[in-house]
Design an enzyme around this catalytic site. Structure first.
Site, short mmCIF file in Angstrom:
data_model
loop_
_atom_site.label_atom_id
_atom_site.label_comp_id
_atom_site.label_asym_id
_atom_site.label_seq_id
_atom_site.Cartn_x
_atom_site.Cartn_y
_atom_site.Cartn_z
N ARG A 190 -4.28 -14.46 -4.25
CA ARG A 190 -2.91 -14.90 -3.91
C ARG A 190 -2.21 -15.45 -5.13
O ARG A 190 -1.01 -15.26 -5.32
CB ARG A 190 -2.98 -15.97 -2.81
CG ARG A 190 -3.33 -15.41 -1.45
CD ARG A 190 -3.76 -16.49 -0.50
NE ARG A 190 -2.75 -17.52 -0.36
CZ ARG A 190 -3.00 -18.81 -0.11
NH1 ARG A 190 -4.23 -19.23 0.05
NH2 ARG A 190 -2.01 -19.66 0.01
N LYS A 234 -11.56 -25.07 4.46
CA LYS A 234 -12.38 -25.95 3.60
C LYS A 234 -12.66 -27.28 4.30
O LYS A 234 -13.74 -27.84 4.19
CB LYS A 234 -11.68 -26.17 2.26
CG LYS A 234 -11.74 -24.92 1.38
CD LYS A 234 -10.98 -25.07 0.09
CE LYS A 234 -9.51 -25.02 0.28
NZ LYS A 234 -8.70 -24.68 -0.86
N ASP A 292 -12.22 -18.17 0.79
CA ASP A 292 -11.04 -18.82 0.21
C ASP A 292 -11.03 -18.67 -1.30
O ASP A 292 -9.98 -18.48 -1.91
CB ASP A 292 -10.97 -20.29 0.61
CG ASP A 292 -9.72 -20.95 0.03
OD1 ASP A 292 -8.62 -20.49 0.39
OD2 ASP A 292 -9.83 -21.86 -0.80
N SER A 297 -6.31 -21.63 4.34
CA SER A 297 -7.04 -21.96 3.12
C SER A 297 -7.49 -23.42 3.15
O SER A 297 -8.66 -23.74 2.93
CB SER A 297 -6.12 -21.69 1.91
OG SER A 297 -6.59 -22.32 0.75
N HIS A 315 -6.45 -34.95 2.57
CA HIS A 315 -6.16 -33.78 1.75
C HIS A 315 -4.66 -33.67 1.51
O HIS A 315 -3.87 -33.81 2.44
CB HIS A 315 -6.66 -32.50 2.43
CG HIS A 315 -6.59 -31.31 1.54
ND1 HIS A 315 -7.63 -30.94 0.72
CD2 HIS A 315 -5.58 -30.44 1.30
CE1 HIS A 315 -7.26 -29.87 0.02
NE2 HIS A 315 -6.03 -29.55 0.36
#
Ligand code: URA
Length: 438
Positions: free
Chosen positions: A168, A187, A161, A183, A82
């Site tokens: 946000r 996930k 999220d 966040s 990620h």
């Protein structure tokens, strides 16, 4: 318990209890806590931060707010990578096929882009026929059959999220370490991989502009992952200019193919090889080893270079595209992809060396050309984007072409050219760019 008291406590710098955090997450997802109270809490967290325990509690409460994917049907270790978001970051498209061609199981859920930062799903959508929608059964079957999948986040994965990120995004509270860490990690926890490599971007095109903030974010995320029984390794990597030579959607897919052919830009290739090495070593292909072991690193690098040189990694990419309904003929013939109506070469305004790049602004230019969304409802033009021919540290002569812009919107080209040129500084003195892996 009252939301008012939770906001007030955080506003004064207090540490929220697990029960208070769970009360907020549950209430925000079921609609009993309104956006205005949630945004007040986001801003209080932005100012006062959260300690490690609070951040972990927030992450877990978010991860459990919807479905948790069960990947136990897939034998062996499942790996995932990620990135915290950058400009021209197409590493996922390259790393997945490399690892799968070596026998690793790559389970990836990607997002769409918003604002300057592109999303992998938008890039893949530029391939005719490609579908990022996978049922849980298809997702699991594809990993078992070909070793790699990349799907859009499914409907009920971390609904907390989805709501919090959207809030946000419009309340100037994205760039907060506990909020980004929770966040991303919520996930990752919900989507089930055992081994996670994080690419934390640092620089003018990243949320984290300086090394210390990037390091804090990397530490926050690795700690959360490890507390939850996952093996996590984080890299901090340079985002002071676009990664590679393409920014957009189809242009980035084509650049990924170049890397898989062994003809990629040097820094992009180096980063992809290093991230792949780390995942390969930590996977069961190499006995769930330690990335810090020199011998394993050497061996992994040989395996990765070999799978690229032999064409196996590119063949796996084609298999992955076909498995998700895509037409892989663009690999041989890029004209199969949608072509832009207009292009404009950008000439250097003076002689000198490229010394600084506002990478976010390059992302913004790509966005106004049509490659990104300003609002969630905007439609993407898959052929819009930028090819950059000059990198930081390179010399340019007056009039030399630095980049080409692609778009279907002729009227935007003047503004895009001006903003692209303003994003770079050209100086008579050369400044060496820093390393890609910090
Ligand atoms: N990417 C995410 O998924 N969440 C953030 O908060 C920032 C980047």
């Amino acid at each position: 318990m009252r939301m008012y008291d939770i906001i007030d406590k955080k506003k004064r710098g207090g540490a929220l209890t697990k029960e208070e955090i769970e009360f907020f997450v549950k209430g925000y997802v079921d609609g009993s806590i309104p956006d205005y109270q949630a945004s007040a809490l986001m801003m209080a967290i932005w100012y006062k931060g959260m300690d490690k325990r609070e951040t972990a509690d927030l992450t877990l409460a978010m991860a459990h707010s919807g479905d948790m994917i069960d990947l136990s049907e897939i034998p062996g270790v499942k790996v995932d990578k990620h990135s915290t978001g950058g400009i021209g970051d197409k590493t996922t498209l390259i790393i997945g096929p490399i690892l799968a061609s070596l026998g690793a199981k790559v389970v990836k859920m990607s997002g769409r882009g918003l604002g300057a930062t592109g999303g992998t799903i938008d890039k893949l959508d530029s391939i005719p026929g490609f579908s990022s929608e996978r049922t849980d059964e298809d997702f699991i079957r594809q990993v078992i059959e070909i070793g790699v999948v990349d799907a859009a986040q499914s409907g009920n994965l971390v609904p907390a999220d989805k709501k919090m990120y959207a809030l946000r995004d419009v309340t100037a509270t994205v760039d907060s370490i506990p909020l980004i860490a929770s966040s991303i990690m919520s996930k990752k926890l919900a989507s089930g991989a055992d081994v996670i490599v994080l690419d934390v971007k640092c620089g003018t095109g990243a949320f984290m502009q300086d090394y210390e903030s990037a390091k804090s974010l990397a530490e926050a995320m690795t700690e959360i992952g490890e507390m939850c029984g996952r093996k996590v390794y984080a890299f901090i990597t340079d985002m002071n200019e676009p990664l590679g030579r393409a920014v957009g959607n189809s242009v980035e897919v084509l650049e990924a193919v170049e890397v898989l052919r062994g003809q990629g830009e040097e820094r992009l290739t180096k980063l992809c090889i290093e991230l792949s090495k780390c995942l390969l070593i930590m996977s069961d292909v190499m006995g769930c080893g330690d990335y810090n072991d020199e011998n394993l690193r050497k061996k992994a690098e040989e395996m990765i270079r070999e799978t690229i040189a032999s064409g196996k990694a590119l063949e796996k990419f084609r298999e992955f595209v076909r498995a998700q309904g895509g037409d892989d003929s663009f690999v041989d013939d890029p004209l199969v992809l949608k072509q832009p109506l207009y292009s404009r070469d950008i000439a250097a305004p003076k002689d000198g060396y490229l010394t600084r790049c506002n990478a976010s602004e390059v992302g913004n230019v790509s966005c106004i050309l049509g490659a990104g969304r300003i609002t969630k409802e905007d439609k993407i033009d898959s052929s819009a984007g930028i090819r950059v021919y000059k990198k930081l540290g390179d010399h340019v002569d007056t009039g030399e072409v630095m980049a080409t812009l692609y778009t279907d919107k002729e009227s935007i080209l003047d503004e895009a050219e001006k903003r692209f040129l303003n994003a770079y500084e050209i100086d008579i003195n050369k400044t060496e760019p820093g390393p890609v892996i910090l």
